[in-house]
Design an enzyme around this catalytic site. Structure first.
Site, PDB file in Angstrom:
ATOM      1  N   VAL A   1      52.295  14.739  53.541  1.00 30.02           N
ATOM      2  CA  VAL A   1      51.049  14.329  54.199  1.00 30.02           C
ATOM      3  C   VAL A   1      49.979  14.205  53.117  1.00 30.02           C
ATOM      4  CG1 VAL A   1      49.297  14.925  55.917  1.00 30.02           C
ATOM      5  CG2 VAL A   1      51.706  15.548  56.304  1.00 30.02           C
TER       6      VAL A   1
ATOM      7  N   GLY B   1      38.013  13.978  55.021  1.00 32.47           N
ATOM      8  CA  GLY B   1      36.843  14.443  55.763  1.00 32.47           C
ATOM      9  C   GLY B   1      36.356  13.467  56.811  1.00 32.47           C
TER      10      GLY B   1
ATOM     11  N   GLY C   1      38.498  12.453  59.434  1.00 27.56           N
ATOM     12  CA  GLY C   1      39.377  12.572  60.596  1.00 27.56           C
ATOM     13  C   GLY C   1      40.707  11.841  60.471  1.00 27.56           C
ATOM     14  N   LEU C   2      40.986  11.265  59.302  1.00 29.27           N
ATOM     15  CA  LEU C   2      42.222  10.497  59.159  1.00 29.27           C
ATOM     16  C   LEU C   2      43.465  11.385  59.125  1.00 29.27           C
ATOM     17  CD1 LEU C   2      41.215   7.677  56.653  1.00 29.27           C
ATOM     18  CD2 LEU C   2      41.170   7.681  59.151  1.00 29.27           C
ATOM     19  N   GLY C   3      43.347  12.572  58.545  1.00 29.32           N
ATOM     20  CA  GLY C   3      44.475  13.500  58.537  1.00 29.32           C
ATOM     21  C   GLY C   3      44.846  13.921  59.949  1.00 29.32           C
TER      22      GLY C   3
ATOM     23  N   TYR D   1      45.809  22.547  59.590  1.00 23.21           N
ATOM     24  CA  TYR D   1      46.949  22.445  60.499  1.00 23.21           C
ATOM     25  C   TYR D   1      46.798  23.364  61.714  1.00 23.21           C
ATOM     26  CZ  TYR D   1      49.209  19.473  57.091  1.00 23.21           C
ATOM     27  OH  TYR D   1      49.503  18.437  56.244  1.00 23.21           O
TER      28      TYR D   1
END
Length: 167
Positions: free
Chosen positions: A104, A112, A114-116, A147
């Protein structure tokens, strides 16, 4: 003889039915797109991994890992007809019970935003379509909080992972 062919299929026909559909979605108002296409440019992926300081891996092994992944999700930034890989993750799975998320990565310029979370939610959504309920991953200490915020737990049954490395 047909009876025995059932048990001794060639390798290609007995491979796990991996997720192979292509889904492309625009993310918000920015020129960002999420894709589940399994075709990933190895040089672009290497550049993305370099941007976060990951150790380089042999490209032939990366290619093999991608080919044998159950699911690949990528995020692209498109600007002036140029497509740039800015987010990536892949999943291995038995296709039934368990899946493990690997690699990932979000480019630092896009962290920062929100893409993760978007990437991980897409992975979970895709895996749930296959009724896969146990999703695992390995996380460096600095990203464990991330996570946890999206529902992962650290060793919920106090089961400790075990590893074997060549000496």
């Amino acid at each position: 003889m047909t009876f025995w062919k059932f048990f001794f299929k060639d390798k290609k026909s007995s491979q796990l039915n991996k997720i192979d559909h292509i889904s492309i979605q625009r993310i918000g108002k920015e020129n960002l797109y999420l894709s589940t296409c399994k075709q990933v440019n190895l040089e672009e992926l290497e550049q993305l991994c370099d941007s976060v300081g990951w150790v380089r891996r042999p490209l032939r092994k990366v290619k093999f890992a991608l080919e044998n992944s159950f699911l690949i999700v990528s995020i692209f930034n498109i600007k002036e007809n140029n497509k740039r890989l800015v987010g990536f993750a892949r999943v291995t799975s038995d296709g039934s019970f368990n899946a493990t998320v690997w690699d990932v990565v979000i480019h630092p310029d896009f962290q920062g935003k929100g893409l993760g979370k978007l990437l991980m939610n897409e992975i979970i959504q895709e895996l749930r379509k296959y009724d896969i309920s146990t999703i695992t991953l390995f996380a460096d200490p600095e990203v464990v909080k991330f996570y946890k915020q999206i529902g992962f737990m650290v060793d919920p049954d106090e089961v400790k992972g075990m590893f074997w490395y060549p000496t």
